[in-house]
Design a protein around this motif. Structure first.
Motif, mmCIF file in Angstrom:
data_model
loop_
_atom_site.group_PDB
_atom_site.id
_atom_site.type_symbol
_atom_site.label_atom_id
_atom_site.label_comp_id
_atom_site.label_asym_id
_atom_site.label_seq_id
_atom_site.Cartn_x
_atom_site.Cartn_y
_atom_site.Cartn_z
ATOM 1 N N VAL A 197 -1.856 -5.743 -31.768
ATOM 2 C CA VAL A 197 -1.988 -6.626 -32.924
ATOM 3 C C VAL A 197 -2.270 -8.060 -32.467
ATOM 4 O O VAL A 197 -3.091 -8.763 -33.048
ATOM 5 C CB VAL A 197 -0.710 -6.567 -33.795
ATOM 6 N N LEU A 198 -1.624 -8.463 -31.392
ATOM 7 C CA LEU A 198 -1.866 -9.802 -30.858
ATOM 8 C C LEU A 198 -3.310 -9.953 -30.396
ATOM 9 O O LEU A 198 -3.978 -10.944 -30.659
ATOM 10 C CB LEU A 198 -0.936 -10.079 -29.670
ATOM 11 N N PHE A 199 -3.794 -8.938 -29.682
ATOM 12 C CA PHE A 199 -5.155 -8.996 -29.163
ATOM 13 C C PHE A 199 -6.174 -9.037 -30.290
ATOM 14 O O PHE A 199 -7.061 -9.887 -30.316
ATOM 15 C CB PHE A 199 -5.438 -7.778 -28.266
ATOM 16 N N THR A 200 -6.040 -8.082 -31.216
ATOM 17 C CA THR A 200 -7.035 -8.037 -32.290
ATOM 18 C C THR A 200 -6.924 -9.294 -33.156
ATOM 19 O O THR A 200 -7.923 -9.775 -33.679
ATOM 20 C CB THR A 200 -6.866 -6.767 -33.153
ATOM 21 N N GLY A 201 -5.725 -9.844 -33.281
ATOM 22 C CA GLY A 201 -5.544 -11.070 -34.046
ATOM 23 C C GLY A 201 -6.284 -12.235 -33.416
ATOM 24 O O GLY A 201 -6.972 -13.008 -34.096
ATOM 25 N N LYS A 202 -6.183 -12.335 -32.109
ATOM 26 C CA LYS A 202 -6.890 -13.406 -31.403
ATOM 27 C C LYS A 202 -8.410 -13.216 -31.539
ATOM 28 O O LYS A 202 -9.159 -14.178 -31.753
ATOM 29 C CB LYS A 202 -6.474 -13.404 -29.924
ATOM 30 N N ILE A 203 -8.841 -11.970 -31.445
ATOM 31 C CA ILE A 203 -10.273 -11.682 -31.559
ATOM 32 C C ILE A 203 -10.774 -12.089 -32.954
ATOM 33 O O ILE A 203 -11.828 -12.696 -33.088
ATOM 34 C CB ILE A 203 -10.540 -10.182 -31.283
ATOM 35 N N LYS A 204 -9.986 -11.764 -33.975
ATOM 36 C CA LYS A 204 -10.381 -12.135 -35.332
ATOM 37 C C LYS A 204 -10.538 -13.650 -35.461
ATOM 38 O O LYS A 204 -11.479 -14.140 -36.078
ATOM 39 C CB LYS A 204 -9.353 -11.649 -36.345
ATOM 40 N N GLU A 205 -9.616 -14.348 -34.853
ATOM 41 C CA GLU A 205 -9.688 -15.814 -34.933
ATOM 42 C C GLU A 205 -11.007 -16.297 -34.325
ATOM 43 O O GLU A 205 -11.670 -17.183 -34.879
ATOM 44 C CB GLU A 205 -8.478 -16.413 -34.211
ATOM 45 N N CYS A 206 -11.419 -15.719 -33.214
ATOM 46 C CA CYS A 206 -12.677 -16.132 -32.571
ATOM 47 C C CYS A 206 -13.872 -15.792 -33.458
ATOM 48 O O CYS A 206 -14.830 -16.567 -33.566
ATOM 49 C CB CYS A 206 -12.844 -15.454 -31.218
ATOM 50 N N VAL A 207 -13.840 -14.597 -34.068
ATOM 51 C CA VAL A 207 -14.961 -14.168 -34.904
ATOM 52 C C VAL A 207 -15.098 -15.081 -36.123
ATOM 53 O O VAL A 207 -16.199 -15.436 -36.540
ATOM 54 C CB VAL A 207 -14.772 -12.700 -35.367
ATOM 55 N N GLY A 208 -13.936 -15.467 -36.676
ATOM 56 C CA GLY A 208 -13.962 -16.228 -37.929
ATOM 57 C C GLY A 208 -14.123 -17.726 -37.760
ATOM 58 O O GLY A 208 -14.329 -18.443 -38.735
ATOM 59 N N ARG A 209 -14.054 -18.204 -36.538
ATOM 60 C CA ARG A 209 -14.074 -19.651 -36.319
ATOM 61 C C ARG A 209 -15.408 -20.259 -36.765
ATOM 62 O O ARG A 209 -16.460 -19.682 -36.547
ATOM 63 C CB ARG A 209 -13.839 -19.956 -34.845
ATOM 64 N N THR A 210 -15.318 -21.408 -37.406
ATOM 65 C CA THR A 210 -16.555 -22.072 -37.842
ATOM 66 C C THR A 210 -16.622 -23.476 -37.262
ATOM 67 O O THR A 210 -15.598 -24.064 -36.904
ATOM 68 C CB THR A 210 -16.609 -22.175 -39.378
ATOM 69 N N ASP A 211 -17.861 -23.987 -37.169
ATOM 70 C CA ASP A 211 -17.999 -25.366 -36.703
ATOM 71 C C ASP A 211 -17.910 -26.307 -37.904
ATOM 72 O O ASP A 211 -17.662 -25.872 -39.029
ATOM 73 C CB ASP A 211 -19.302 -25.550 -35.910
ATOM 74 N N ARG A 212 -18.140 -27.595 -37.658
ATOM 75 C CA ARG A 212 -17.964 -28.558 -38.744
ATOM 76 C C ARG A 212 -18.904 -28.296 -39.905
ATOM 77 O O ARG A 212 -18.577 -28.559 -41.045
ATOM 78 C CB ARG A 212 -18.163 -29.988 -38.211
ATOM 79 N N GLY A 213 -20.068 -27.774 -39.568
ATOM 80 C CA GLY A 213 -21.032 -27.498 -40.634
ATOM 81 C C GLY A 213 -20.729 -26.207 -41.384
ATOM 82 O O GLY A 213 -21.489 -25.816 -42.268
ATOM 83 N N GLY A 214 -19.638 -25.538 -41.003
ATOM 84 C CA GLY A 214 -19.273 -24.312 -41.697
ATOM 85 C C GLY A 214 -19.984 -23.066 -41.173
ATOM 86 O O GLY A 214 -19.834 -21.985 -41.714
ATOM 87 N N ARG A 215 -20.777 -23.255 -40.117
ATOM 88 C CA ARG A 215 -21.437 -22.083 -39.534
ATOM 89 C C ARG A 215 -20.507 -21.428 -38.508
ATOM 90 O O ARG A 215 -19.669 -22.093 -37.913
ATOM 91 C CB ARG A 215 -22.744 -22.485 -38.851
ATOM 92 N N HIS A 216 -20.721 -20.130 -38.327
ATOM 93 C CA HIS A 216 -19.894 -19.440 -37.335
ATOM 94 C C HIS A 216 -20.087 -20.056 -35.963
ATOM 95 O O HIS A 216 -21.208 -20.295 -35.535
ATOM 96 C CB HIS A 216 -20.271 -17.953 -37.288
ATOM 97 N N PHE A 217 -18.994 -20.263 -35.280
ATOM 98 C CA PHE A 217 -19.073 -20.846 -33.946
ATOM 99 C C PHE A 217 -19.732 -19.867 -32.987
ATOM 100 O O PHE A 217 -20.579 -20.237 -32.174
ATOM 101 C CB PHE A 217 -17.668 -21.209 -33.453
ATOM 102 N N TYR A 218 -19.355 -18.598 -33.072
ATOM 103 C CA TYR A 218 -19.990 -17.568 -32.242
ATOM 104 C C TYR A 218 -20.899 -16.711 -33.105
ATOM 105 O O TYR A 218 -20.516 -16.266 -34.181
ATOM 106 C CB TYR A 218 -18.941 -16.665 -31.588
ATOM 107 N N ASP A 219 -22.114 -16.462 -32.589
ATOM 108 C CA ASP A 219 -23.008 -15.546 -33.304
ATOM 109 C C ASP A 219 -22.487 -14.121 -33.202
ATOM 110 O O ASP A 219 -22.689 -13.315 -34.101
ATOM 111 C CB ASP A 219 -24.415 -15.640 -32.712
ATOM 112 N N ALA A 220 -21.860 -13.812 -32.075
ATOM 113 C CA ALA A 220 -21.267 -12.474 -31.924
ATOM 114 C C ALA A 220 -20.125 -12.534 -30.923
ATOM 115 O O ALA A 220 -20.096 -13.400 -30.046
ATOM 116 C CB ALA A 220 -22.324 -11.474 -31.455
#
Lengths: 335, 376
Positions: free
Chosen positions: A127-150
């Motif tokens: 749960v900790l691992f997948t939780g951290k992964i979700k945070e990375c997937v959902g992170r956005t930059d200031r313009g609201g775009r995803h920080f990571y494309d994948a």
């Protein structure tokens, strides 16, 4: 042969898990996939969850800390970052968001709190691992775009991957309320959405193929989406099809080989001819077994991409070649 | 130190002083098949042998002529063996082994209490160290039965070969009852002394742990540990006992690796660890090598293949020369990797086992692997 190719739909996924039986080259395939997805100016995160520093070894860099580090450039201005998730750091990070732990965090670490908690609740680590992964997937930059494309995850091997991803079941171990609980409901949504796919790496051998087929069933049953099958370390076929059929049954026309050797000015005495015949039979037997393995994989109806064997082993240059092969099959092409 | 040279598998299998042979290695290197092949060979050379496999494919049971493998040793039909010894095979069922252990040692009422505990159900099925712990428990039982001359043990599939040695210790360290009791009812157990030692962090610790995993689970865990403790004298002691077994004379370790960089790196870790623990290393099996069968340099083969392809006169010979050149390249890489390993570990006798071109399906296939292990 599998007919379906890597689809635009797979390209739209933002979270890619890569699993496979131990020893099939899962980490290599995950890294090549990440490079392929980053090609053409995208930013991709490659995540490792098993604490083996396999990514650092693969990219020939010092061990990765618990932070997202630049690890390679992709062709066309792409950027690849890597993260080795550590359960202890991830737990402290979560707790810190809810209770300002301060120096008590260090005490937790010293007392082996995470080791302790994950032993009592085996699902916690996942749960900790997948939780951290979700945070990375959902992170956005200031313009609201995803920080990571994948985000590409070098996931646990096939024997454990469905358990790893089945966060709902893992949560049964955990407190009914609390910080991690609330967080993991979002994880469940992400993992079962169209944003997530699970790719399976296999060799064209009986056992890894069987595990692949079993895992596809398990994924289906858990309502998780299988992506592509990556056929790793496939050696080039050297014999014509009819020669394969004959030689795999032990029938090799030694006299034809001999006259060929003679016309090329090679000696065939001293066991050379017999040795070549034996090598040919072994090669053909293996090719036959590979054909059967490929045949069995077609029942999954998943796209299959063949990755070549590198006789000298995998180095960074080979990763780029593998990424190119994936690109030729459409990976990253439709974004 | 001078290189220990070739591993003499037959001497290892025949030596009456050897009673337990543990096959270790990272996942995917062919440990289970190697263990089965060694057991057949030992039996056919006259020893009463049992093989304890962990997670075999169904086909292994079939190859041994057994309908299925279960948690008790099953005798392989004597008629299927080509030799004077005996062979039994079993597959570890960790839940059953754990249940049996509880039933055998706890009184009926206490046993039921343990078996019904929700925490027990978690730990006996899904904790990552349980399989290793139970493999050792089972090994201890087989040794105690004294029915066999030689016990060949396969180890659980894991990324790291070290897990086999570490997991039981890890489990027992964590479950060592004091901390867990203190957490579930800190007022009654730990006492002031311990609390002082861990300082102000303890309140935080207790709060954090219970907010993550819940107070109910902590209470179940505590009840389980107390019941288990009073019956078995603690996890740690029990794990220590099984660990001691691995150090006792008559036990030796065989490290299995494929000739790939990753697997050899794991094998290196393991060999170093065994030395550190004073556990005897019998040797190293380099599994599934691809030795060259025809003495012809790759460069010559390739230039001849090109010549033949240009003229188009002998397509079969050209193909054969190309596949030979591939094979030489593979063999050279494998040799390079293995000699690097041997330079780092000259004390480890090594045997290369040439790959079979197809998967093993029967006793004869396993026997062939046995012959290759013995260098025949």
């Amino acid at each position: 042969m599998t007919t379906s190719e890597w689809s635009g739909e797979l390209d739209q996924a933002r979270l890619h898990f890569v699993s496979g039986k131990g020893g099939v080259g899962k980490t290599t395939a995950a890294a090549a996939l990440a490079l392929a997805l980053a090609t053409g100016g995208r930013r991709v995160l490659l995540v490792e969850v098993e604490g083996r520093q396999g990514l650092a070894q693969l990219f020939d860099t010092p061990p990765l800390p618990y932070s997202e580090e630049w690890i390679a450039s992709a062709p066309g201005g792409g950027e690849l970052r890597a993260l080795a998730i550590d359960a202890e750091a991830a737990l402290l990070e979560y707790l810190d968001m809810f209770y300002s732990l301060g120096f008590a965090g260090r005490t937790l670490r010293r007392m082996g709190a995470v080791e302790f908690a994950t032993t009592l609740a085996p699902g916690l680590r996942d749960v900790l691992f997948t939780g951290k992964i979700k945070e990375c997937v959902g992170r956005t930059d200031r313009g609201g775009r995803h920080f990571y494309d994948a985000v590409v995850v070098d996931a646990p091997p096939t024997g454990r991957v469905v358990k790893f991803l089945d966060v709902t079941r893992a949560m049964a171990d955990l407190a009914k309320v609390g910080p991690i609980r609330g967080q993991s409901e979002g994880v469940v949504r992400l993992l079962h959405s169209g944003d997530t796919v699970v790719h399976l790496v296999t060799l064209l051998e009986e056992l890894p193929v069987r595990e692949t087929l079993e895992t596809v069933e398990e994924l289906d049953a858990a309502d998780l989406r299988p992506g592509a099958v990556l056929l790793n370390r496939v050696k080039p076929p050297r014999l014509a099809a009819r020669s394969v059929a004959a030689a795999s049954g032990g029938r090799v026309d030694a006299s034809r080989i001999r006259s060929g050797l003679e016309s090329a000015g090679l000696g065939w005495e001293g066991g050379v001819l017999d040795g070549l015949v034996d090598e040919t039979i072994e090669h053909a037997t293996r090719v036959r077994a590979e054909e059967q393995a490929r045949e069995r994989l077609t029942t999954t109806d998943l796209p299959a991409i063949t990755l070549p064997e590198f006789t000298d082993g995998i180095d960074v240059a080979a990763l780029y070649e593998l990424a190119e092969t994936l690109g030729e099959h459409g990976v990253g092409g439709s974004r | 130190m001078s290189p220990a040279g070739e591993l003499d598998v037959d001497r290892l299998l025949d030596d009456p002083a050897n009673n337990v042979l543990v096959c270790c290695g990272s996942g995917g290197v062919g440990k289970t098949t190697t263990a089965a092949a060694l057991a057949i060979r030992a039996a056919e050379r006259g020893r009463r042998t049992v093989v304890l496999t962990i997670d075999p494919a169904r086909r292994l049971a079939q190859a041994l002529g057994l309908r299925e493998l279960d948690n008790q040793p099953r005798g392989v039909d004597q008629g299927a063996l080509e030799g004077p010894g005996e062979l039994s095979a079993m597959m570890l069922d960790m839940r059953r082994t754990f249940d049996d252990m509880v039933l055998a040692h706890a009184g009926r009422e206490r046993a039921q209490q343990i078996l019904d505990n929700p925490f027990y159900q978690t730990i006996s099925t899904s904790f990552s160290g349980t399989q290793e712990y139970m493999a050792m428990e089972k090994l201890g039982q087989l040794v105690a039965r004294d029915d066999w001359d030689l016990i060949v043990v396969d180890t659980p599939p894991s990324r790291s070969a070290l897990d086999f040695l570490d997991a039981p210790q890890r489990l027992s360290t964590v479950l060592d009852s004091r901390l867990i009791r203190m957490l579930s009812s800190p007022a009654r157990v730990g006492g002031k002394g311990l609390r002082k030692i861990v300082g102000t962090g303890f309140g935080m610790f207790s709060k954090a742990v219970s907010s993550v995993i819940g107070t109910q689970l902590l209470a179940d865990a505590s009840a389980f540990v107390q019941a288990f403790d009073s019956t078995f004298g603690g996890f740690r002691e029990r794990a220590d006992n099984t660990y001691r077994l691995l150090r006792s004379p008559g036990t030796s370790f065989l490290v299995v690796a494929s000739p790939e960089a990753d697997a050899l790196r794991e094998a290196s870790f393991f060999v170093e660890r065994l030395a550190g623990e004073a556990m005897p290393l019998a040797g190293m099996v380099a599994n599934r090598t691809h030795p060259v069968l025809a003495d012809l340099p790759a460069s010559k083969a390739l230039s001849a293949a090109e010549e033949l392809e240009l003229s188009g006169s002998a397509p079969l010979a050209a193909s054969v020369l190309r596949l030979h050149a591939d094979r030489v390249a593979t063999a050279e890489r494998e040799k390079r990797l293995l000699s690097r390993f041997t330079r780092a570990h000259p004390e480890a006798p090594l045997v290369g086992v040439p790959a079979l071109p197809a998967d093993v399906h029967d006793m004869e296939g396993l026997r062939e692997i046995g012959r290759r292990l013995a260098g025949e």
